[in-house]
Scaffold this active site. Sequence first.
Site, PDB file in Angstrom:
ATOM      1  N   LEU A 142       0.761  -1.184   0.007  1.00 23.60           N
ATOM      2  CA  LEU A 142       0.071   0.098   0.063  1.00 23.60           C
ATOM      3  C   LEU A 142       0.832   1.191   0.089  1.00 23.60           C
ATOM      4  CD1 LEU A 142      -2.772  -1.012   2.618  1.00 23.60           C
ATOM      5  CD2 LEU A 142      -3.070  -1.080   0.143  1.00 23.60           C
ATOM      6  N   ASP A 143       0.437   2.360  -0.743  1.00 18.43           N
ATOM      7  CA  ASP A 143       1.037   3.621  -0.586  1.00 18.43           C
ATOM      8  C   ASP A 143       1.189   3.885   1.134  1.00 18.43           C
ATOM      9  OD1 ASP A 143       1.065   3.823  -3.384  1.00 18.43           O
ATOM     10  OD2 ASP A 143      -0.645   4.801  -3.407  1.00 18.43           O
ATOM     11  N   LYS A 144       2.433   4.808   1.130  1.00 19.81           N
ATOM     12  CA  LYS A 144       2.533   5.102   2.578  1.00 19.81           C
ATOM     13  C   LYS A 144       1.528   5.826   3.126  1.00 19.81           C
ATOM     14  CE  LYS A 144       5.543   8.395   5.155  1.00 19.81           C
ATOM     15  NZ  LYS A 144       6.716   9.411   5.172  1.00 19.81           N
TER      16      LYS A 144
END
Length: 309
Positions: free
Chosen positions: A135-137
């Site tokens: 997942l993106d940050k």
Amino acid sequence: MHDVPRRTFTVPQGAPPRLDQWLARDVPGATLERARRWLAEGRVRVNGKLPKAARRLWGGEAVELDEPELAVLPRLEGPPIPVLFEDERLLIVDKPPGVVVEPDGHNPSLVELLAGRYAGLSVAGAAQPGVVHRLDKETSGCVVLAKTDHAVTLLEEAFEAKRVDKRYVALVLGAPPDAGRLDTPFGRLPGDSRRYSSKVPSARRARLSFTVTQRFTDAALVEVELDTGRTHQIRVQLADLGHPVLGDPLYGSEAARTHPAARALGRLALHAARLSLELEPPISVEAPLPADFRRALQTLASGGTSPAS
């Protein structure tokens, strides 16, 4: 090496002819590089003797392997990582926003935080979980991680065979259709290596479906089902549709970035809400909406709109 756990094997008939090749193929957790390192360190014996990596096998040999101790990543400080599901193979956790999945040399990562706090992890020669998706940050929610090398393979096969169902919720700008399916090309945006686009010539395809579950004055809450897992895919395809995710600094319009709900959230309005795995037995978990996402919904429910509306 008497203090190190020892495994014993009998080489089957029809095994690869070289010892290092057989170790890499048949010993759980082994790779060719790791097998050769074990041999160089004197951790392998064949019929009681230290062999060379290229030793020929005929079948029936007794092999002893003194396993190296797993490297342990240092304990790092960071937010709590709620565990949504666990068995002997895998962990599914609720990733907080602001945490990267893999070590980047700058921020405490999900891998490092779990390795420092959680027993029973053994992947790639280290006491750490294995990453099979990301997942993106700033995206919160469900992430599945393997606890062993064997589980890495199991999960990679499940993702490849489309036996994984991932559902996201997002707050987007404007009034998208009640439901839709997007099937578009997908590639890097020319001249900007950080960004992707669904409007570039590309052989790669990106597919997702979405449904609006709640509408507000100038925004909507949508549920998204991913069919492919491209980098930034949801953010890119919804933005290219004309409905960027609120708070998106990379693909959002100024209205999406400065919307009161985006300010209340303080990050990208994207949450991995549900993850289902067609394993034996099947596994399905949900990650509740975090407090910041609920705060953004309250802002919208109270009538907060973009200044550009």
